[in-house]
Design a protein around this motif. Structure first.
Motif, PDB file in Angstrom:
ATOM      1  N   GLU A   1      -2.857   0.766  -3.423  1.00 48.53           N
ATOM      2  CA  GLU A   1      -3.121  -0.100  -4.570  1.00 48.53           C
ATOM      3  C   GLU A   1      -3.946   0.639  -5.622  1.00 48.53           C
ATOM      4  O   GLU A   1      -3.688   0.519  -6.826  1.00 48.53           O
ATOM      5  CB  GLU A   1      -3.861  -1.347  -4.099  1.00 48.53           C
ATOM      6  CG  GLU A   1      -2.997  -2.291  -3.272  1.00 48.53           C
ATOM      7  CD  GLU A   1      -3.789  -3.380  -2.598  1.00 48.53           C
ATOM      8  OE1 GLU A   1      -3.189  -4.423  -2.272  1.00 48.53           O
ATOM      9  OE2 GLU A   1      -5.004  -3.200  -2.378  1.00 48.53           O
ATOM     10  N   ALA A   2      -4.944   1.398  -5.169  1.00 47.84           N
ATOM     11  CA  ALA A   2      -5.765   2.160  -6.111  1.00 47.84           C
ATOM     12  C   ALA A   2      -4.945   3.250  -6.802  1.00 47.84           C
ATOM     13  O   ALA A   2      -5.123   3.512  -7.995  1.00 47.84           O
ATOM     14  CB  ALA A   2      -6.965   2.774  -5.383  1.00 47.84           C
TER      15      ALA A   2
ATOM     16  N   ARG B   1     -11.958  -3.341  -1.074  1.00 44.23           N
ATOM     17  CA  ARG B   1     -11.106  -4.202  -1.900  1.00 44.23           C
ATOM     18  C   ARG B   1      -9.719  -3.588  -2.049  1.00 44.23           C
ATOM     19  O   ARG B   1      -8.847  -3.841  -1.226  1.00 44.23           O
ATOM     20  CB  ARG B   1     -11.750  -4.478  -3.265  1.00 44.23           C
ATOM     21  CG  ARG B   1     -11.215  -5.771  -3.876  1.00 44.23           C
ATOM     22  CD  ARG B   1     -11.841  -6.106  -5.194  1.00 44.23           C
ATOM     23  NE  ARG B   1     -11.188  -5.395  -6.302  1.00 44.23           N
ATOM     24  CZ  ARG B   1     -11.346  -5.724  -7.569  1.00 44.23           C
ATOM     25  NH1 ARG B   1     -12.148  -6.725  -7.908  1.00 44.23           N
ATOM     26  NH2 ARG B   1     -10.726  -5.049  -8.517  1.00 44.23           N
ATOM     27  N   GLU B   2      -9.494  -2.735  -3.043  1.00 44.59           N
ATOM     28  CA  GLU B   2      -8.183  -2.097  -3.178  1.00 44.59           C
ATOM     29  C   GLU B   2      -7.933  -1.116  -2.036  1.00 44.59           C
ATOM     30  O   GLU B   2      -8.816  -0.328  -1.670  1.00 44.59           O
ATOM     31  CB  GLU B   2      -8.081  -1.337  -4.505  1.00 44.59           C
ATOM     32  CG  GLU B   2      -7.686  -2.204  -5.683  1.00 44.59           C
ATOM     33  CD  GLU B   2      -8.855  -2.971  -6.255  1.00 44.59           C
ATOM     34  OE1 GLU B   2      -8.633  -3.836  -7.116  1.00 44.59           O
ATOM     35  OE2 GLU B   2      -9.994  -2.705  -5.829  1.00 44.59           O
TER      36      GLU B   2
ATOM     37  N   CYS C   1      -8.022  -3.008 -12.279  1.00 52.80           N
ATOM     38  CA  CYS C   1      -9.013  -3.460 -11.304  1.00 52.80           C
ATOM     39  C   CYS C   1     -10.204  -4.151 -11.957  1.00 52.80           C
ATOM     40  O   CYS C   1     -11.108  -4.619 -11.261  1.00 52.80           O
ATOM     41  CB  CYS C   1      -9.500  -2.296 -10.450  1.00 52.80           C
ATOM     42  SG  CYS C   1     -10.359  -0.999 -11.365  1.00 52.80           S
TER      43      CYS C   1
ATOM     44  N   ASP D   1       0.829  -1.200   0.000  1.00 52.22           N
ATOM     45  CA  ASP D   1       0.000   0.000   0.000  1.00 52.22           C
ATOM     46  C   ASP D   1       0.870   1.260   0.000  1.00 52.22           C
ATOM     47  O   ASP D   1       0.681   2.170  -0.812  1.00 52.22           O
ATOM     48  CB  ASP D   1      -0.889  -0.027   1.249  1.00 52.22           C
ATOM     49  CG  ASP D   1      -1.860   1.134   1.318  1.00 52.22           C
ATOM     50  OD1 ASP D   1      -2.500   1.442   0.316  1.00 52.22           O
ATOM     51  OD2 ASP D   1      -1.970   1.723   2.405  1.00 52.22           O
TER      52      ASP D   1
ATOM     53  N   GLU E   1     -11.601   3.164  -5.182  1.00 51.11           N
ATOM     54  CA  GLU E   1     -11.860   2.875  -3.769  1.00 51.11           C
ATOM     55  C   GLU E   1     -13.345   2.970  -3.459  1.00 51.11           C
ATOM     56  O   GLU E   1     -13.920   2.114  -2.782  1.00 51.11           O
ATOM     57  CB  GLU E   1     -11.086   3.847  -2.881  1.00 51.11           C
ATOM     58  CG  GLU E   1      -9.586   3.648  -2.863  1.00 51.11           C
ATOM     59  CD  GLU E   1      -8.911   4.690  -1.997  1.00 51.11           C
ATOM     60  OE1 GLU E   1      -8.745   4.421  -0.793  1.00 51.11           O
ATOM     61  OE2 GLU E   1      -8.578   5.778  -2.501  1.00 51.11           O
TER      62      GLU E   1
END
Length: 353
Positions: free
Chosen positions: A263-264, A258-259, A303, A179, A251
């Motif tokens: 990560e996003a 999830r993400e 994603c 992250d 997000e």
């Protein structure tokens, strides 16, 4: 290592040092001369570091604490009364101090509580995640999320002090390391090509251990420069939003379940750069370098959502002004620029990102 964010009366020091929490009281006494301290943390971080920090501070201060559930779902408007109530129960005044001990969620939430309680009490940031250490704990942006979007209620409120202990990262699960690496890579993309190249020469986060303090310093120093130039995010500070327009919508699309944020951001950086290449706004091959680096550090580049499913949230994004977005694009790695665009920049609604 010490940095100072020079913002005239809102200036503050940032210290980066292994095991600095053991000497936190010494640093806090340099900026705070009141009596009461409230530590706001979460149920992941406080059991590891909270009691030890309290013991260090109790030699000089009356110390209280509030432990909240971990995770992005806590960064909501409904969490604020819990902090306000704890401060009122402890009879806090404007001369007292709040410490945000945790990752970006706690830093943002507790920071906004400090900014708004009694129209502002002193704030110290002690970030315990990589993402918070390299990015969110510095610069004074504090906020909570609304169901319609991320960080839609917030303020600019600078801390009095930031204490960064790289050693605490050793207790983080791999998920939170990945992250944070999303934001580290962002700094290489927008401002520091040498940092990007350094990251390319390693094979994993574990391989970076000897470089970690230097990497955190470089990221924080990049942010310091930008914040000093543009404290209130109307000009060059917008460069820090590289990847974030898509990231926030991803997000939100998954209800923050999830993400993770980093990560996003990783997905947003790659997908936006790929779009910009196709439109002739970024040199070919830039997105591939970003994608390769994301792969090294265990970060995603897609994603699986159609772009059209994200455009409603993009329209509500706080960076959308009169149907215009200031997108952050790259002339190349380490060379970013602001590109004014309309929402139709994302007109390929069937595109899977």
């Amino acid at each position: 290592m010490k940095l100072t964010v020079n913002l005239e009366k809102n200036s503050y020091p940032i210290y980066i040092e292994n095991h600095i929490l053991a000497d936190a009281g010494t640093y806090i006494k340099e900026v705070f001369h009141g009596r009461k301290i409230m530590i706001v943390s979460d149920d992941n971080v406080y059991p590891i570091y909270g009691d030890a920090l309290s013991e260090v501070l109790e030699a000089d201060f009356e110390v209280f604490h509030l432990v909240l559930p971990h995770g992005e779902a806590t960064k909501k408007f409904e969490s604020l009364p819990l902090i306000y109530d704890a401060l009122l129960q402890a009879r806090f005044s404007r001369s007292d101090l709040l410490i945000a001990l945790g990752g970006g969620v706690i830093g943002d939430l507790a920071g906004f509580a400090a900014a708004s309680f009694l129209r502002g009490i002193k704030l110290v940031q002690i970030p315990t995640s990589l993402l918070a250490q390299v990015d969110s704990s510095v610069g004074g942006k504090v906020a909570v999320d609304l169901p319609q979007g991320k960080n839609l209620v917030g303020a600019f409120y600078q801390p009095s002090l930031v204490l960064i202990d790289p050693e605490v990262l050793q207790t983080l699960p791999d998920h939170f390391i990945h992250d944070g690496m999303g934001e580290v890579i962002k700094y290489g993309c927008i401002q520091d090509p040498e940092l990007f190249s350094l990251l390319e020469t390693h094979t994993s986060f574990a391989d970076l251990k000897d470089e970690l303090g230097n990497i955190i310093y470089r990221c924080v120093d990049c942010k310091r420069v930008v914040v000093e130039e543009d404290q209130f995010d109307t000009g060059s500070r917008m460069l820090l939003n590289f990847g974030h327009t898509l990231a926030h919508t991803i997000e939100q699309y998954y209800h923050y379940e999830r993400e993770s944020h980093g990560e996003a951001v990783a997905i947003g950086m790659y997908q936006l750069t790929k779009l910009a290449e196709e439109k002739g706004l970024t040199p070919d091959g830039t997105s591939i370098r970003i994608q390769d680096l994301l792969t090294i550090y265990g970060l995603p580049s897609s994603c699986g959502v159609a772009l059209g499913a994200l455009t409603e949230a993009i329209a509500l994004d706080k960076k959308n002004l009169n149907n215009h977005l200031n997108l952050i694009l790259l002339h190349g790695i380490g060379d970013s620029y602001i590109y004014p665009a309309a929402l139709d920049f994302f007109d390929d609604t069937e595109r899977i990102v």
